[in-house]
Write a protein that holds these residues in place. Structure first.
Motif, PDB file in Angstrom:
ATOM      1  N   MET A   1       0.732  -0.882   0.191  1.00 39.31           N
ATOM      2  CA  MET A   1       0.291   0.114   0.099  1.00 39.31           C
ATOM      3  C   MET A   1       0.972   1.760   0.048  1.00 39.31           C
ATOM      4  N   GLY A   2       0.568   2.570  -0.679  1.00 35.77           N
ATOM      5  CA  GLY A   2       0.819   3.249  -0.613  1.00 35.77           C
ATOM      6  C   GLY A   2       0.879   4.330   0.305  1.00 35.77           C
ATOM      7  N   ALA A   3       1.936   5.649   0.273  1.00 37.39           N
ATOM      8  CA  ALA A   3       1.772   6.776   1.008  1.00 37.39           C
ATOM      9  C   ALA A   3       0.256   6.782   1.587  1.00 37.39           C
ATOM     10  N   MET A   4      -0.068   7.421   2.092  1.00 40.00           N
ATOM     11  CA  MET A   4      -1.640   7.611   2.708  1.00 40.00           C
ATOM     12  C   MET A   4      -1.953   8.878   1.734  1.00 40.00           C
ATOM     13  N   ILE A   5      -2.798   9.140   1.477  1.00 37.26           N
ATOM     14  CA  ILE A   5      -3.152  10.573   0.219  1.00 37.26           C
ATOM     15  C   ILE A   5      -4.255  11.146   1.008  1.00 37.26           C
ATOM     16  N   PHE A   6      -4.417  12.295   0.777  1.00 25.02           N
ATOM     17  CA  PHE A   6      -4.964  13.208   1.659  1.00 25.02           C
ATOM     18  C   PHE A   6      -5.807  14.209   0.776  1.00 25.02           C
ATOM     19  N   ARG A   7      -7.316  13.770   1.947  1.00 26.56           N
ATOM     20  CA  ARG A   7      -8.229  14.343   1.121  1.00 26.56           C
ATOM     21  C   ARG A   7      -8.923  15.546   1.309  1.00 26.56           C
ATOM     22  N   PRO A   8      -9.433  16.397   0.433  1.00 27.10           N
ATOM     23  CA  PRO A   8     -10.077  17.400   1.129  1.00 27.10           C
ATOM     24  C   PRO A   8     -11.414  17.635   1.743  1.00 27.10           C
ATOM     25  N   GLU A   9     -12.211  16.143   0.912  1.00 28.58           N
ATOM     26  CA  GLU A   9     -13.510  15.212   1.694  1.00 28.58           C
ATOM     27  C   GLU A   9     -13.743  14.200   1.547  1.00 28.58           C
ATOM     28  N   PHE A  10     -14.733  13.912   2.539  1.00 27.73           N
ATOM     29  CA  PHE A  10     -14.381  12.695   3.135  1.00 27.73           C
ATOM     30  C   PHE A  10     -15.881  12.031   3.748  1.00 27.73           C
ATOM     31  N   LYS A  11     -15.958  11.133   3.487  1.00 22.40           N
ATOM     32  CA  LYS A  11     -17.600  11.182   5.027  1.00 22.40           C
ATOM     33  C   LYS A  11     -17.304  10.201   6.287  1.00 22.40           C
ATOM     34  N   THR A  12     -17.805  10.312   7.196  1.00 17.32           N
ATOM     35  CA  THR A  12     -17.961  10.170   8.115  1.00 17.32           C
ATOM     36  C   THR A  12     -18.334   8.882   8.438  1.00 17.32           C
ATOM     37  N   ARG A  13     -17.893   7.905   9.374  1.00 17.38           N
ATOM     38  CA  ARG A  13     -19.189   6.723   9.590  1.00 17.38           C
ATOM     39  C   ARG A  13     -20.367   7.428   9.678  1.00 17.38           C
ATOM     40  N   ALA A  14     -20.749   8.330  10.608  1.00 20.81           N
ATOM     41  CA  ALA A  14     -21.991   8.377  10.317  1.00 20.81           C
ATOM     42  C   ALA A  14     -23.150   8.905   8.884  1.00 20.81           C
ATOM     43  N   GLY A  15     -21.929   9.220   7.681  1.00 13.50           N
ATOM     44  CA  GLY A  15     -22.558   9.821   6.801  1.00 13.50           C
ATOM     45  C   GLY A  15     -22.788  11.377   7.215  1.00 13.50           C
ATOM     46  N   LYS A  16     -21.916  11.628   7.559  1.00 15.45           N
ATOM     47  CA  LYS A  16     -21.798  12.976   6.971  1.00 15.45           C
ATOM     48  C   LYS A  16     -20.648  13.924   6.920  1.00 15.45           C
ATOM     49  N   LYS A  17     -20.528  14.537   6.162  1.00 16.11           N
ATOM     50  CA  LYS A  17     -19.867  15.170   4.966  1.00 16.11           C
ATOM     51  C   LYS A  17     -18.984  16.130   5.393  1.00 16.11           C
ATOM     52  N   VAL A  18     -17.704  15.557   5.817  1.00 17.10           N
ATOM     53  CA  VAL A  18     -16.150  16.526   6.261  1.00 17.10           C
ATOM     54  C   VAL A  18     -15.287  17.362   5.267  1.00 17.10           C
ATOM     55  N   SER A  19     -15.311  18.732   4.899  1.00 18.90           N
ATOM     56  CA  SER A  19     -14.348  18.825   4.443  1.00 18.90           C
ATOM     57  C   SER A  19     -14.039  19.672   4.984  1.00 18.90           C
ATOM     58  N   PHE A  20     -11.773  20.041   4.813  1.00 16.82           N
ATOM     59  CA  PHE A  20     -10.522  20.500   5.127  1.00 16.82           C
ATOM     60  C   PHE A  20     -10.498  21.446   4.218  1.00 16.82           C
ATOM     61  N   GLY A  21     -10.287  22.735   4.303  1.00  5.34           N
ATOM     62  CA  GLY A  21      -9.575  23.118   3.796  1.00  5.34           C
ATOM     63  C   GLY A  21      -8.503  23.125   3.152  1.00  5.34           C
ATOM     64  N   ALA A  22      -7.409  23.852   2.234  1.00  5.12           N
ATOM     65  CA  ALA A  22      -6.513  24.017   1.841  1.00  5.12           C
ATOM     66  C   ALA A  22      -5.068  24.329   3.071  1.00  5.12           C
ATOM     67  N   ASN A  23      -5.519  24.941   4.004  1.00  8.19           N
ATOM     68  CA  ASN A  23      -4.586  25.342   5.525  1.00  8.19           C
ATOM     69  C   ASN A  23      -4.365  24.240   6.388  1.00  8.19           C
ATOM     70  N   TYR A  24      -5.071  23.216   6.060  1.00  6.95           N
ATOM     71  CA  TYR A  24      -4.828  21.647   7.077  1.00  6.95           C
ATOM     72  C   TYR A  24      -3.800  20.879   6.189  1.00  6.95           C
ATOM     73  N   THR A  25      -3.482  21.514   4.599  1.00  5.60           N
ATOM     74  CA  THR A  25      -2.530  20.536   4.252  1.00  5.60           C
ATOM     75  C   THR A  25      -0.889  21.381   4.390  1.00  5.60           C
ATOM     76  N   HIS A  26      -0.201  20.384   3.820  1.00  8.22           N
ATOM     77  CA  HIS A  26       0.931  21.151   4.087  1.00  8.22           C
ATOM     78  C   HIS A  26       1.320  21.269   2.381  1.00  8.22           C
ATOM     79  N   ASN A  27       0.330  21.298   1.513  1.00  6.17           N
ATOM     80  CA  ASN A  27       1.180  21.403   0.093  1.00  6.17           C
ATOM     81  C   ASN A  27       0.601  22.858   0.332  1.00  6.17           C
ATOM     82  N   THR A  28       1.790  23.562  -0.086  1.00  5.60           N
ATOM     83  CA  THR A  28       2.260  25.082  -0.094  1.00  5.60           C
ATOM     84  C   THR A  28       1.164  25.439  -1.710  1.00  5.60           C
TER      85      THR A  28
END
Length: 149
Positions: A1-28
């Protein structure tokens, strides 16, 4: 399995869509596209009014009050108990005061973080309805590795 890939949007176990903005990445690059600084804070727009810088005025600061209190307390202890016991009492008072101040600052920091977590921080507005609208840049896509998907 490769490196963990950053996903800006994902669903929680409860099915709620959660999004992280660009400020949560280390991608300048993603931060720059989103108009943020490297630290993830909003970049001041050109020509935007800047908050006036308030100069530090020592003569009206609590630091001067603390220094004067310390000097007067030290002089009183030195006069009342003599040089040896007075210096020991002053050192003890400084140590206890320092420990108490550190404890208070730690508690304030702890509970301010807890209340921000309870309120939801600054993510409440766009966490529920996906990413905020932005200009689509063709290279700005998430590449998922071929991990049997």
């Amino acid at each position: 399995m490769g490196a963990m890939i950053f996903r800006p949007e994902f669903k929680t176990r409860a099915g709620k869509k959660v999004s992280f903005g660009a400020n949560y990445t280390h991608n300048t690059t993603a931060k720059r596209r989103a108009g943020l600084t490297k630290a993830g804070r909003p970049r001041a727009l050109a020509g935007a009014p800047v908050a006036p810088v308030r100069r530090f005025r020592f003569w009206t600061s609590p630091w001067l009050f603390a220094a004067n209190t310390l000097a007067l307390g030290g002089a009183y202890l030195y006069e009342r108990f003599g040089p040896v016991l007075g210096s020991f009492a002053l050192a003890s008072a400084l140590y206890v005061g320092y420990k108490a101040a550190r404890w208070v600052v730690g508690e304030v920091a702890h509970w301010s973080v807890k209340t921000r977590q309870i309120r939801g921080g600054g993510q409440v507005a766009h966490a529920s309805d996906g990413l905020p609208p932005a200009v689509r840049i063709p290279a700005d896509s998430v590449n998922y590795g071929n991990n049997g998907r």
